[in-house]
Design a protein around this motif. Structure first.
Motif, PDB file in Angstrom:
ATOM      1  N   VAL A 143       0.840  -1.208   0.000  1.00 58.46           N
ATOM      2  CA  VAL A 143       0.000   0.000   0.000  1.00 58.46           C
ATOM      3  C   VAL A 143       0.874   1.256   0.000  1.00 58.46           C
ATOM      4  CG1 VAL A 143      -1.668   1.337   1.333  1.00 58.46           C
ATOM      5  CG2 VAL A 143      -1.942  -1.137   1.129  1.00 58.46           C
ATOM      6  N   LEU A 144       1.896   1.265   0.841  1.00 64.26           N
ATOM      7  CA  LEU A 144       2.795   2.422   0.909  1.00 64.26           C
ATOM      8  C   LEU A 144       3.517   2.644  -0.414  1.00 64.26           C
ATOM      9  CD1 LEU A 144       4.412   1.923   4.459  1.00 64.26           C
ATOM     10  CD2 LEU A 144       2.727   3.648   3.779  1.00 64.26           C
ATOM     11  N   LYS A 145       3.903   1.539  -1.061  1.00 64.95           N
ATOM     12  CA  LYS A 145       4.569   1.648  -2.360  1.00 64.95           C
ATOM     13  C   LYS A 145       3.628   2.236  -3.399  1.00 64.95           C
ATOM     14  CE  LYS A 145       6.664  -2.107  -3.658  1.00 64.95           C
ATOM     15  NZ  LYS A 145       6.922  -3.567  -3.777  1.00 64.95           N
ATOM     16  N   ALA A 146       2.343   1.815  -3.373  1.00 61.25           N
ATOM     17  CA  ALA A 146       1.356   2.339  -4.324  1.00 61.25           C
ATOM     18  C   ALA A 146       1.116   3.833  -4.098  1.00 61.25           C
ATOM     19  CB  ALA A 146       0.050   1.565  -4.190  1.00 61.25           C
ATOM     20  N   ILE A 147       1.030   4.233  -2.832  1.00 63.99           N
ATOM     21  CA  ILE A 147       0.831   5.651  -2.505  1.00 63.99           C
ATOM     22  C   ILE A 147       2.025   6.476  -2.986  1.00 63.99           C
ATOM     23  CG2 ILE A 147       0.684   7.308  -0.599  1.00 63.99           C
ATOM     24  CD1 ILE A 147      -0.911   5.179   0.947  1.00 63.99           C
ATOM     25  N   GLN A 148       3.220   5.948  -2.741  1.00 67.84           N
ATOM     26  CA  GLN A 148       4.419   6.667  -3.158  1.00 67.84           C
ATOM     27  C   GLN A 148       4.495   6.771  -4.678  1.00 67.84           C
ATOM     28  OE1 GLN A 148       6.669   8.277  -1.123  1.00 67.84           O
ATOM     29  NE2 GLN A 148       7.365   9.084  -3.091  1.00 67.84           N
ATOM     30  N   LYS A 149       4.110   5.705  -5.362  1.00 68.50           N
ATOM     31  CA  LYS A 149       4.124   5.723  -6.825  1.00 68.50           C
ATOM     32  C   LYS A 149       3.155   6.763  -7.358  1.00 68.50           C
ATOM     33  CE  LYS A 149       3.786   2.670 -10.849  1.00 68.50           C
ATOM     34  NZ  LYS A 149       3.559   1.275 -11.306  1.00 68.50           N
ATOM     35  N   ALA A 150       1.958   6.851  -6.741  1.00 69.37           N
ATOM     36  CA  ALA A 150       0.968   7.858  -7.155  1.00 69.37           C
ATOM     37  C   ALA A 150       1.498   9.266  -6.934  1.00 69.37           C
ATOM     38  CB  ALA A 150      -0.331   7.643  -6.382  1.00 69.37           C
ATOM     39  N   LYS A 151       2.180   9.471  -5.821  1.00 72.14           N
ATOM     40  CA  LYS A 151       2.768  10.783  -5.538  1.00 72.14           C
ATOM     41  C   LYS A 151       3.825  11.146  -6.574  1.00 72.14           C
ATOM     42  CE  LYS A 151       2.097  10.957  -0.515  1.00 72.14           C
ATOM     43  NZ  LYS A 151       2.788  10.964   0.810  1.00 72.14           N
ATOM     44  N   ASP A 152       4.636  10.155  -6.937  1.00 73.60           N
ATOM     45  CA  ASP A 152       5.696  10.397  -7.920  1.00 73.60           C
ATOM     46  C   ASP A 152       5.099  10.766  -9.274  1.00 73.60           C
ATOM     47  OD1 ASP A 152       7.543   9.820  -5.992  1.00 73.60           O
ATOM     48  OD2 ASP A 152       7.896   7.745  -6.650  1.00 73.60           O
ATOM     49  N   VAL A 153       4.017  10.053  -9.693  1.00 79.06           N
ATOM     50  CA  VAL A 153       3.361  10.347 -10.973  1.00 79.06           C
ATOM     51  C   VAL A 153       2.753  11.747 -10.948  1.00 79.06           C
ATOM     52  CG1 VAL A 153       1.439   9.715 -12.477  1.00 79.06           C
ATOM     53  CG2 VAL A 153       2.909   7.931 -11.515  1.00 79.06           C
ATOM     54  N   LYS A 154       2.083  12.098  -9.858  1.00 74.91           N
ATOM     55  CA  LYS A 154       1.477  13.411  -9.727  1.00 74.91           C
ATOM     56  C   LYS A 154       2.523  14.508  -9.771  1.00 74.91           C
ATOM     57  CE  LYS A 154      -1.596  16.115  -6.735  1.00 74.91           C
ATOM     58  NZ  LYS A 154      -2.368  16.127  -5.470  1.00 74.91           N
ATOM     59  N   SER A 155       3.628  14.286  -9.107  1.00 76.89           N
ATOM     60  CA  SER A 155       4.707  15.270  -9.104  1.00 76.89           C
ATOM     61  C   SER A 155       5.297  15.446 -10.501  1.00 76.89           C
ATOM     62  CB  SER A 155       5.795  14.832  -8.124  1.00 76.89           C
ATOM     63  OG  SER A 155       6.890  15.708  -8.157  1.00 76.89           O
ATOM     64  N   LYS A 156       5.431  14.311 -11.218  1.00 76.70           N
ATOM     65  CA  LYS A 156       5.983  14.368 -12.576  1.00 76.70           C
ATOM     66  C   LYS A 156       5.051  15.122 -13.517  1.00 76.70           C
ATOM     67  CE  LYS A 156       7.947  11.383 -16.153  1.00 76.70           C
ATOM     68  NZ  LYS A 156       8.244   9.984 -16.556  1.00 76.70           N
ATOM     69  N   LEU A 157       3.731  14.865 -13.414  1.00 71.34           N
ATOM     70  CA  LEU A 157       2.755  15.571 -14.253  1.00 71.34           C
ATOM     71  C   LEU A 157       2.737  17.059 -13.933  1.00 71.34           C
ATOM     72  CD1 LEU A 157      -0.244  13.073 -14.205  1.00 71.34           C
ATOM     73  CD2 LEU A 157       1.238  13.611 -16.146  1.00 71.34           C
ATOM     74  N   SER A 158       2.819  17.381 -12.652  1.00 71.02           N
ATOM     75  CA  SER A 158       2.813  18.783 -12.235  1.00 71.02           C
ATOM     76  C   SER A 158       4.006  19.528 -12.816  1.00 71.02           C
ATOM     77  CB  SER A 158       2.829  18.865 -10.707  1.00 71.02           C
ATOM     78  OG  SER A 158       2.902  20.204 -10.284  1.00 71.02           O
ATOM     79  N   ASN A 159       5.166  18.878 -12.782  1.00 75.13           N
ATOM     80  CA  ASN A 159       6.376  19.504 -13.331  1.00 75.13           C
ATOM     81  C   ASN A 159       6.271  19.670 -14.838  1.00 75.13           C
ATOM     82  OD1 ASN A 159       7.568  19.654 -10.826  1.00 75.13           O
ATOM     83  ND2 ASN A 159       8.620  17.676 -11.018  1.00 75.13           N
TER      84      ASN A 159
END
Length: 301
Positions: free
Chosen positions: A239-255
């Protein structure tokens, strides 16, 4: 005397009693000297005190001012120098090239040095010393599999990130606070056992699962604090890995969106400096102007 000795233990003895051990260098395999030594040199090379410069036997010299060649401990594979007053790892370690197990715990060491000469070293105990940094330690401990660093003043683990042979590391009783420090050892391919008890990090909520998540797909292979990873913990790690992956994708899209917005931004409007002249008005067709005289306006005759 001592010429065929294979194992020796010396506790609370004056170093003068140790000098006689040098005659057993060809055969001695295990040696323990505790509660007596103030340096490694007085145990491993007591005869070196008589010379200004010396080199181990079999070492190629470069023509320097060497005044003595000292025999190595040819059979010594295990050395316990714990509970002494040793403050540095001096060059006398060159005399124990076959050492596999070295215990320097409970001394006053502040720096890890000279261990690059011990190519066969696989078990090293540096616990309860005064170490505060591990910078560059991978250049000195390349083949170590078991490393005990408990009871020091360590806040960072960055120096461990290239110890690719490391299987077991004990870091209890240090000053590690940040979860990111574990990330530096999370990619070590052989690591199986990690101990972080009694660090500030170990009291954070969900400590175990947050630490295990730093190991990614290898989380199930890690034994943390002498406790095997449970299935429930692995589920939480996923679960923590999935949350972190979602955060990374969101951060990448934002950038990406931010960069795109900068690329299509309109050019700035021209700037008028303070006190400058305003832009000139467009020229218009000129009209006839009346001619003035001191008698009034003169018309056309």
């Amino acid at each position: 005397m001592f010429k065929s000795l294979h194992h020796v233990e010396r506790d609370h003895r004056d170093t003068q009693h140790i000098r006689g051990l040098v005659t057993s260098k060809p055969t001695l395999a295990t040696m323990s000297v505790r509660f007596s030594a103030t340096s490694m040199k007085e145990v491993l090379a007591p005869e070196a005190s008589e010379f200004d410069e010396w080199e181990p036997e079999g070492t190629a010299t470069l023509g320097g001012p060497v005044t003595a060649i000292i025999p190595t401990w040819q059979a010594l594979t295990t050395l316990d120098l714990s509970h002494n007053s040793i403050c540095e790892i001096d060059e006398s370690v060159k005399l124990i090239p076959k050492i596999e197990y070295l215990d320097l715990s409970h001394n006053g060491l502040r720096v890890v040095d000279n261990l690059q000469h011990l190519y066969n070293l696989v078990h090293l105990d540096l616990s309860y010393n005064k170490l505060s940094s591990l910078e560059g330690v991978h250049t000195k401990l390349g083949n170590v599999k078991t490393l005990n660093l408990a009871g020091n003043f360590l806040e960072s683990l960055s120096g461990l990130h290239k110890l690719y042979s490391l299987v077991n590391v004990d870091l209890r009783d240090n000053r590690i606070e940040q979860l990111d420090e574990v990330k530096s050892i999370g990619s070590l391919p052989c690591l199986e056992r990690l101990t972080l008890l009694n660090n500030p990090l170990s009291i954070i909520p969900d400590y175990r699962t947050k630490v295990l998540s730093q190991f990614g797909e290898r989380a199930s292979e890690i034994c943390l604090d002498d406790v095997a990873t449970t299935e429930k913990e692995l589920d939480t790690v996923e679960v923590l890995k999935a949350i972190q992956k979602a955060k990374d994708v969101k951060s990448k899209l934002s950038n990406t969106e931010k960069k795109a917005g900068e690329d299509f931004r309109l050019p700035p409007a021209p700037c008028i400096r303070p006190g400058g002249s305003p832009p000139a008005a467009p020229a218009s067709a000129s009209l006839p102007q009346p001619i003035l005289s001191n008698q009034g306006i003169l018309g056309d005759e």
